[in-house]
Motif scaffolding. Structure first.
Motif, mmCIF file in Angstrom:
data_model
loop_
_atom_site.group_PDB
_atom_site.id
_atom_site.type_symbol
_atom_site.label_atom_id
_atom_site.label_comp_id
_atom_site.label_asym_id
_atom_site.label_seq_id
_atom_site.Cartn_x
_atom_site.Cartn_y
_atom_site.Cartn_z
ATOM 1 N N ASP A 157 44.177 43.639 26.508
ATOM 2 C CA ASP A 157 43.423 42.537 26.360
ATOM 3 C C ASP A 157 43.751 41.600 27.406
ATOM 4 O OD1 ASP A 157 42.238 42.914 24.156
ATOM 5 O OD2 ASP A 157 42.962 41.398 22.727
ATOM 6 N N SER A 158 45.027 41.526 27.930
ATOM 7 C CA SER A 158 45.524 40.899 28.999
ATOM 8 C C SER A 158 44.818 41.662 30.341
ATOM 9 C CB SER A 158 46.865 41.037 29.049
ATOM 10 O OG SER A 158 47.536 40.379 30.302
ATOM 11 N N ASP A 187 36.271 41.330 18.500
ATOM 12 C CA ASP A 187 37.297 42.032 18.704
ATOM 13 C C ASP A 187 37.816 43.161 17.976
ATOM 14 O OD1 ASP A 187 40.094 42.016 19.586
ATOM 15 O OD2 ASP A 187 40.201 39.432 18.977
ATOM 16 N N GLU A 231 37.913 40.281 33.954
ATOM 17 C CA GLU A 231 37.194 39.337 33.911
ATOM 18 C C GLU A 231 37.356 38.034 34.830
ATOM 19 O OE1 GLU A 231 37.617 37.681 29.860
ATOM 20 O OE2 GLU A 231 36.506 39.434 28.840
ATOM 21 N N GLU A 232 38.597 37.961 35.102
ATOM 22 C CA GLU A 232 39.069 36.843 36.256
ATOM 23 C C GLU A 232 38.582 37.420 37.591
ATOM 24 O OE1 GLU A 232 43.234 36.133 35.591
ATOM 25 O OE2 GLU A 232 42.909 35.504 33.957
ATOM 26 N N ASN A 274 42.246 43.445 30.389
ATOM 27 C CA ASN A 274 40.774 42.917 30.208
ATOM 28 C C ASN A 274 40.419 41.639 30.729
ATOM 29 O OD1 ASN A 274 38.005 43.260 29.543
ATOM 30 N ND2 ASN A 274 38.235 42.240 27.543
ATOM 31 N N LYS A 275 41.423 40.555 30.477
ATOM 32 C CA LYS A 275 41.207 39.416 31.175
ATOM 33 C C LYS A 275 41.545 39.378 32.638
ATOM 34 C CE LYS A 275 43.447 34.952 30.215
ATOM 35 N NZ LYS A 275 44.896 34.847 30.460
ATOM 36 N N GLY A 276 42.087 40.061 32.911
ATOM 37 C CA GLY A 276 42.438 40.465 34.525
ATOM 38 C C GLY A 276 40.974 40.701 35.123
ATOM 39 N N LYS A 332 45.426 41.898 21.421
ATOM 40 C CA LYS A 332 45.928 40.510 21.275
ATOM 41 C C LYS A 332 47.316 40.654 22.214
ATOM 42 C CE LYS A 332 43.320 38.295 18.607
ATOM 43 N NZ LYS A 332 42.311 38.663 19.465
ATOM 44 N N SER A 337 51.080 37.719 24.807
ATOM 45 C CA SER A 337 50.083 36.574 25.058
ATOM 46 C C SER A 337 50.702 35.408 24.181
ATOM 47 C CB SER A 337 48.745 36.992 24.784
ATOM 48 O OG SER A 337 48.478 37.505 23.503
ATOM 49 N N ASN A 370 51.831 39.144 31.842
ATOM 50 C CA ASN A 370 50.484 38.927 32.413
ATOM 51 C C ASN A 370 50.100 40.107 33.276
ATOM 52 O OD1 ASN A 370 50.673 36.404 31.158
ATOM 53 N ND2 ASN A 370 52.135 35.738 33.074
ATOM 54 N N ASP A 389 46.910 40.777 33.552
ATOM 55 C CA ASP A 389 45.915 40.160 34.398
ATOM 56 C C ASP A 389 46.386 39.322 35.770
ATOM 57 O OD1 ASP A 389 47.391 38.040 33.073
ATOM 58 O OD2 ASP A 389 45.844 36.801 32.583
#
Ligand SMILES: Nc1ncnc2c1ncn2[C@@H]1O[C@H](COP(=O)(O)OP(=O)(O)OP(=O)(O)O)[C@@H](O)[C@H]1O
Ligand SMILES: Nc1ncnc2c1ncn2[C@@H]1O[C@H](COP(=O)(O)OP(=O)(O)OP(=O)(O)O)[C@@H](O)[C@H]1O
Ligand SMILES: [Mg+2]
Ligand SMILES: [Mg+2]
Lengths: 355, 508, 306, 337
Positions: free
Chosen positions: D20-21, C119, D27-28, D23-25, D16, D227, D251, D253
């Motif tokens: 990051d959100s 991170d 990944e999903e 990025n999470k999208g 955070k 988040s 969200n 993501d």
């Protein structure tokens, strides 16, 4: 003069050599961690010369660095460690944007007017600490360091309460009218007329510093205040002249940056190009002519680093490490005051003299 | 072990990292318990040799034997181990520290982790009583006079069980009475068994103090002889490698007009060096007035009011009839002041700029050198090359930095600048301090020439030979006042000036 | 006036001032030691940032906040020593060395955080330690004064005790004498056998230790994690504080206190609804005004003397 | 064929929250489509001068879909997209002037963070009535990273939501002037708590987490942002986690996965902008953890009701976009304790 330029250039070329070695020292371990180590080196070293656009990027990045480098050079030459260049750059950009947004100017006067206002307002951040030093003897280094932040917050206040476009999704000024932006020079790049101004400014700066009476007097005041008062030079006036000149140039740099590259003003933190200018001035050994290659070189590094980060899995922080290492290497007297090095420089000067 | 020479140099050579060869093949002995003088022109290598002996520099060739044993040179504890103390040519006291702190620096008496300040102070008081060198142990060093600082230097050098004391040109900044006092102390030290190495450019001093002299020339030992066996001419020949013809000023009474006139001028200052009281004097064109006096007697104040750096609190100053009492520095220069300052690098020039820049500094508005705001590079180069030739400045080129010149050559260049044109008033403050004999002779000639060309000259110098050689009239300053105004007739000797300088006598 | 004193004596306000000034004071004392030795530690910001990260990483790895603090001190000291090696060994300018260290520390702490936690933003995933607040048993019982003096962070007490310690160290110990000598005139000090390189090495190392403590205070006292660039310019304000303190430990203390009060005022005023940008100017305007007023005074005094 | 998707981060990962959100999208998307898609995330830094060169460079490479976010990047992305009409772009959290068929290769998605924070406001005001210890305080707080529209959009939604429960609710507002200075955030938080704030909304990234540390120290509370910030501290510092009553979610993501799904089906409306909110699950509020424990049944009901009404368009939450500085000042002044 030509002799000292030639010797200076040689010194500069050797500086570049040392830098290459440092880059390799930092980059080789990184490269080895990558699947294709040579690609890392190739991209960093040759990448920036790969396309017109990338070369354009170098010039774009070098433009503000040249101007702020010149500003810092003039200020340092007067013997002041005034760090107001950063604040001036910020204020200059803000004031130019404010002119563009608030004044109903059109046509060919628009841009010069905005640059002029940027230069005038921007110069304040250099003038105030300079004046406090000349008038009261207060440390210009510390004053400029803290006042930069004070000017920043005052500027953000002004941006938020006066220039802000309420329809924008971020804290930004209204769009700058097209009449105020600088013309682009080269298709496919953002290269703008500012780069010409920067080159010319450095050359004029060099001519002023080395070729005119007032430039000489400023150098005298800067290098030996006692001698200056022995000569009866108006030290305070000369010192202030240099702070004003440096401030105007730095403010102009900020104005040019904003009018050349941006469609709105959006700085809410110090943009950092004033610090770059200080680095440039030191690399150039406070010589306006050498400011040009020094700024180009830093810009080249920046572009090479960006290309690495964009195309390979190399963290962009590497560029920060490389730049820091280069700064140290280039200023390491152990390298540049080494007898072998000095002898080489002397030989060059000697040959010139002989010829 | 107590037999034989205390120090022997054997084929000592030194080449500095920048390539300067300062010493070659230097060999000679120093006899235990003697005062041994070392002479030589500027740059002959005297200081270098002493620094090697003190452990500050390492020789590039040869060896130094101490008590007959080869010594490891240039280790940090070298001097302490061998009992060597040194008073450097340039003062090496830390200005912000007290006298005590300076003396104990590097070998502080301790109690637990602290400096034992009582013990330190006691050491200093004892030391100063033992060697009869009175100093205030609690004074901040930068508040002391030069002579007092010199005493602190000597005490410091003596503070570590010293048996060999090196004094590198200790007299350069002292006035004659102070020198005499210093010599008495040194003789006492010798009587107490100390070996003393003494460097000076002044022969009569060497003669007055030392038994043996070693002459260095261009890094080589020319010879080592007992002083009793050589005469002054012989030593001069050894030092110079040639005879020097000293120019003497043709004194002439003149009825030329008065150029400079001070009437009851006083300044107010806390610093005695800046304080003058009721000074009245006049200088005619073609007259050289010499100022004698212990350093810090008001010379600096006098120069300051005469160059516009300070204004008198009362009294009037006239230059060619014009009132200059409140004139600032630029006005003085415009009115025809030329000034050779004592502090060559801080005031006379700027070390980091080129010879050309230094040589044309202050010529603002000179049409020959300037075209509008622009400098005429070609004309400047020619002018500066001319200066370099006229004053025999040894320099690489006009683009060299001033600090690449030796001290004497820098002074010549500065003189060339100041004496260009025809000044109305010339202030020469220690014009030949630290300058070799040939250069000094040249400078004396130029000062004399300036007077002949109609300048009124004020000469301030600690070198009484120089004073008597050049001045038509000698004023003695004491505590900011003129205590004597003497015509420089043949009978005037340094000894005759001493009582005035010490404030023992008054005349006018 | 009475109201003013009441407000000042409010334990909560005193606690705020102490909290805000602790990192400044620690860092400024570090800067002071380096400055007196003649090498102003411009790299303080970077040292603090590194100390903050090291403290978090080590305390998380060892589950012991004191080991974390210790590591931060050592790490800060090593960075100071590294600067000295560059400055005196390789002959780099101290200003450039400081700028380079700040630049490198920002990049390296981000990379370090990334390597440790995956991170680049903050170390919230790590269970890092917190250094305790200290209740002073006897003091705490005293009415009015007790709550003012007791219950602050451990490093706050360390910082305050460091003031007389540094003052005495400079004035009374051989090391302090060597620092002052080298800082004032390195050649003269060398002639007395005091090596500039050695003294500056030690001074910068010690300065770095203070910087490490200041950083650890941020990440292990103020909050319990490391965040990218969390020093947010405090190292530079510490430089200003040291200069305002005019080269003495007590002066530095006074300057840090004034800056702490200025920041506290700025914070309190903001919750009262004044424009936050203007409030944020206060801690930067105050040192400039104080420096200038002081310089003007000194100049006037010098003038009246001559 | 394989699709190549690139996400540009014009800042740094690890915030955070927002990036990051996103990025999470990505990944999903990768998890969902597996070998059918090649993804990459590229950080291009927070210096705007570098963005255009970066965008140009990646546009010349063989990516099929280039994703970038924030208002600050929008104009640059628009300019570049015009030069590469064959490439497709997704712009999140900002829009472009699509009128007259401009930018046919760009799809823009914006968020109604004001809707999420409206729910946060209801929760906060509800907790103030019941759920928090009685001595915790009498007012609400808000800590923004900077006084900028995106942050103020949270603010006005939050205030409106709180006012819907308690019309004369007091909200103490402060800005840290930084998204990274946790110490400053903590100090501002302490000052708020001292002045009677029981619960503060922390829309200031890491600086906001400073206020979470202040909450732990004083036993007061925070409402997280972007988040689930209770989860961030659940393991590393449970004492902080216990003071996080809930978090207002943005969200990114969800919106990116949704956009990619539509893209795969060929239904993504390029050349236009969508605004997603509660209805699309793109904003919301954490309804697990402390929320479960602390919120009264009445408050939970009010939140559910508001969700339905917002989705149905019966409640229109005010937004800070388009509001001038004076209007926002007026809102802040009206609720100042
Ligand atoms: N520290 C130094 N580093 C490099 N070069 C030096 C140094 N000191 C002196 N020099 C060089 O040595 C030469 C002589 O300098 P120095 O001042 O010692 O001369 P000098 O023999 O005393 O001359 P003068 O009699 O004119 O005073 C000059 O060229 C100078 O540049
Ligand atoms: N640090 C140095 N680096 C380079 N050259 C030096 C250095 N110090 C002295 N020199 C040169 O070495 C030679 C001898 O210098 P030294 O100082 O020993 O002369 P000196 O006899 O003491 O002269 P002076 O009478 O002027 O004091 C000079 O040419 C001088 O320039
Ligand atoms: Mg010498
Ligand atoms: Mg000399």
């Amino acid at each position: 003069m030509t002799r000292s330029i030639l010797a200076g250039l040689t010194e500069f070329a050797l500086t570049a050599l040392v830098i290459v070695l440092v880059i390799l020292a930092v980059l080789v371990p990184v490269a080895l961690s990558q699947p294709d180590p040579f690609e890392v080196l190739r991209l960093f070293v040759l990448g920036p010369f790969g396309t017109i656009r990338h070369m354009g990027n170098i010039l774009e990045a070098a433009t503000p660095a040249m101007m702020t480098g010149l500003a810092a050079t003039i200020i340092f030459r007067a013997g002041m460690f005034n760090l107001g260049v950063e604040g001036s750059f910020f204020l200059g950009g803000l004031a130019a944007a404010a002119t563009a947004v608030l004044l109903p100017l059109t046509g060919f006067v628009a841009t010069p007017a905005a640059i002029l206002v940027g230069a005038l307002v921007g110069s304040l951040a250099c003038i105030v600490p300079g004046y406090l030093r000349v008038r009261f003897g207060a440390s210009e280094m510390v004053n400029s360091l803290v006042l930069n932040f004070a000017f920043l917050f005052a500027g953000v206040y002004f941006l938020n309460y006066v220039l802000r476009d309420p329809n924008a999704g971020a804290l930004m000024s209204y769009k700058l009218p097209a009449d105020f932006t600088l013309d682009r020079l080269l298709q496919g790049t953002r290269l703008h007329t500012g780069v010409i101004i920067a080159f010319v400014a450095c050359i004029l700066g060099g001519i002023w510093l080395y070729g005119t009476r007032s430039g000489l007097n400023v150098r005298i005041v800067g290098s030996s205040p006692g001698f200056a008062s022995h000569l009866g030079l108006a030290s305070s006036k000369l010192l202030m002249q240099a702070q004003v000149a440096g401030g105007l140039i730095a403010g102009m740099a900020g104005a040019i940056e904003v009018l050349g590259l941006y469609s709105r003003f959006s700085w809410t933190a110090l943009p950092g190009l004033g610090w770059t200018g200080i680095t440039v001035a030191i690399l150039a050994r406070e010589n306006p002519f050498l400011v040009i290659p020094a700024a180009l070189f830093l810009a080249y590094l920046q572009v090479g680093g960006d290309m690495l980060a964009r195309n390979l899995d190399v963290p962009s922080e590497i560029v920060g490490l490389v730049t820091a290492a280069i700064l140290l290497a280039v200023t390491a007297a152990a390298i540049f005051r080494h007898p072998a090095f000095l002898r080489l420089i002397r030989d060059i000067k000697g040959q010139e003299r002989g010829a | 072990m107590a037999e034989g020479p205390i120090v022997s140099f054997r084929q000592v050579g030194k080449t500095y990292p920048n390539g300067t060869v300062a010493l070659t093949d230097a060999s000679f002995d120093i006899r235990r318990g003697s005062i041994h003088a070392i002479c030589g022109e500027n740059g002959a290598g005297k200081s270098t040799l002493m620094k090697i002996l003190f452990g500050l520099e390492s020789p590039s060739a040869g060896q130094v034997f101490i008590d007959g044993a080869a010594a490891d040179t240039a280790t940090p504890d070298f001097a302490g181990k061998h009992g060597i103390g040194m008073v450097h040519q340039h003062f090496s006291l830390v200005p912000i520290l007290t006298v005590t702190e300076n003396i104990i620096l590097g070998h502080e008496p301790r109690s637990s982790i602290f400096i034992d300040r009582t013990k330190a102070r006691r050491q200093v008081v004892e030391l100063s009583e033992r060697f009869d060198l009175a100093v205030d142990p609690d004074a901040r060093t930068d508040t002391l006079s030069v002579a007092a600082q010199q005493k602190v230097e000597i005490l410091k050098a003596l503070s570590r069980d010293t048996r060999l004391l090196i004094l590198d040109e200790p007299t350069a900044v002292l006035s004659p009475p102070e020198i005499e006092e210093l010599f008495n102390r040194l003789r006492d030290l010798r009587a107490a068994g100390m070996t003393i190495l003494f460097i000076s450019h002044k022969l009569h001093e060497v003669r007055a103090l030392a038994e043996t002299v070693t002459v260095l020339r261009a890094g080589k030992v020319v010879g080592t002889t007992p002083l009793a066996e050589v005469d002054d001419a012989e030593i001069t020949r050894m030092v110079m490698g040639r005879d020097v013809d000293v120019p003497r000023r043709q004194r002439q009474t003149t009825s030329a007009p008065v150029v400079l006139e001070l009437a009851k001028v006083s300044t107010r200052s806390h610093d005695p060096a800046d304080r003058i009281e009721d000074i009245s004097l006049s200088i005619r064109a073609d007259e050289i007035v010499g100022i004698a006096g212990v350093d810090g007697s008001g010379q600096r104040g006098l120069v300051s009011v005469l160059s516009g750096l300070m204004h008198p609190a009362s009294g009037s100053i006239r230059l060619s009839g014009a009132d200059m009492s409140r004139a600032a520095a630029p006005a003085w220069r415009k009115a025809g002041l030329a000034y050779l300052p004592a502090d060559r690098y801080a005031q006379g020039g700027t070390a980091s700029l080129s010879l050309a820049d230094n040589a044309i500094a202050g010529t603002d508005g000179d049409k020959a050198l300037q075209w509008g705001p622009f400098l005429r590079r070609g004309a400047i180069r020619q002018r500066v090359q001319q200066m370099i030739a006229d004053y025999a400045v040894r320099a690489g080129g006009t683009g060299e930095r001033l600090d690449s010149l030796s001290g004497g050559n820098a002074q010549k260049l500065i003189a060339a600048r100041e004496l260009a044109g025809s000044p109305k008033l010339l202030i020469a403050d220690q014009p030949t301090r630290g300058v070799d004999v040939a250069a000094a002779a040249l400078l004396h000639g130029r000062i004399d020439q300036a007077a002949r060309n109609g300048a009124a000259v004020l000469l301030i110098t600690a070198d009484l030979d120089e004073l008597l050689r050049l001045a038509d009239r000698v004023l003695v300053l004491f505590n900011g006042r003129i205590v004597a105004d003497l015509a420089n007739h043949a009978g005037l000797t340094p000894a005759a000036l001493g009582p005035y300088m010490l404030g023992l006598e008054k005349a006018s | 006036m009475i109201e003013f004193f009441q407000a000042i004596a409010d334990p909560a306000v005193v606690a705020t001032v102490l909290r805000v000034m602790t990192p400044l004071l620690l860092a400024a004392l570090g800067v002071l030691i380096s400055d007196r030795a003649g090498v102003l530690n411009i790299g303080m910001e970077g040292i603090m940032l590194s100390g903050a990260l090291i403290g978090v990483l080590v305390s998380a790895a060892t589950a012991n906040p004191f080991l974390g603090l210790f590591a931060a001190l050592i790490g800060g000291g090593m960075l100071g020593a590294l600067m000295a090696l560059f400055i005196n060994g390789l002959g780099t300018q101290f200003i450039i060395t400081g700028i380079a260290l700040n630049m490198a520390a920002l990049a390296a702490t981000t990379l370090g955080l990334f390597l440790a936690t995956g991170d680049k933003g903050m170390s919230g995933a790590l269970q890092s330690g917190v250094l305790p607040n200290i209740d002073i048993p006897l003091l705490g019982g005293i009415p009015v004064l007790g709550p003012l003096l007791s219950g602050h962070h451990m490093l706050t007490y360390v910082a305050i005790l460091a003031v007389p310690t540094v003052a005495i160290m400079l004035a009374r110990t051989p090391f302090g004498l060597h620092i002052r000598a080298v800082g004032s005139d390195p050649k003269a000090a060398a002639a007395a056998g005091v090596s500039r390189n050695r003294v500056q090495f030690h001074a910068l190392t010690l300065s770095g230790v203070f910087g490490g403590a200041a950083g650890a205070y941020l990440s292990m006292g103020y909050v319990s994690w490391f965040a990218q660039n969390m020093t947010a310019g405090r190292g530079f304000i510490a430089l200003a504080a040291e200069v305002m303190g005019m080269g003495t430990a007590w002066g530095t203390f006074a300057a840090a206190a004034v800056l702490g009060i200025a920041e506290t005022v700025a914070i309190t005023m903001q919750t009262k609804g004044l424009p936050n940008e203007l409030m944020q100017m206060i801690p930067y305007i105050v040192p400039a005004v104080m420096l200038t007023v002081y310089a003007a005074r000194r100049q006037a005094k010098a003038r009246s003397n001559s | 064929a394989q699709d190549k998707v690139l996400l540009l981060i014009n800042g740094a990962l690890g915030d955070k929250s927002f990036f990051d959100s996103a990025n999470k999208g990505i990944e999903e998307i990768k998890a969902k489509y597996g070998d059918d898609v090649e993804t990459k995330v590229l950080e291009i830094g927070d210096d705007p001068t570098g963005w255009e060169p970066a965008l140009l460079e990646v546009s010349e490479q063989d990516w099929d879909l280039i994703i970038g976010g924030t208002f600050s990047l929008s104009e640059t992305l628009g300019t570049v997209a015009e030069q590469y009409p064959d490439k497709k772009y997704i712009l999140f959290d900002a829009s472009l002037p699509f009128e007259g068929g401009a930018y046919p290769n760009v799809y823009a998605v914006q968020y109604k963070q004001n809707e999420g924070s409206y729910l946060g406001g209801i929760l906060a005001a509800g907790l103030l009535k019941s759920g928090l210890p009685a001595d915790a305080g009498t007012a609400l707080g808000f800590l923004g990273g900077m006084d900028i529209p995106v942050i103020n959009d949270f603010l006005v939604g939050y205030i409106a939501g709180a006012q819907s429960v308690t019309p004369d609710v007091k909200v103490s507002v402060a800005y840290a002037g930084s998204f990274t200075d946790a110490a400053k955030g903590k100090e501002l938080g302490l000052a708020q708590y001292r002045s009677g704030v029981a619960l503060g909304f922390i829309a200031a990234s890491q600086a906001g987490l400073g206020q979470a540390a202040a909450a732990k120290e004083t036993g007061k509370f925070v409402l997280g942002v972007d988040s689930d910030q209770e989860a961030i501290f659940a393991e590393s510092d449970p004492a902080i986690a216990s003071q996080v009553v809930s978090s207002v979610l943005k969200n990114v993501d969800v919106s990116l996965v949704r956009a990619y799904d539509l893209y795969k089906e060929g239904k993504l409306p390029f050349g236009s902008a969508e605004t997603v909110g509660l209805a699309e699950g793109a904003v919301g509020i954490v309804e697990t953890g402390n929320y479960e424990k602390l919120a009264s049944a009445e408050t939970k009901a009010a939140i559910a009701d508001a969700k339905a009404k917002i989705a149905a368009g019966e409640i229109v939450v005010p937004t800070a976009f388009g509001m001038d500085t004076a209007a926002i000042s007026a809102i802040r002044d009206a609720v100042r304790p």
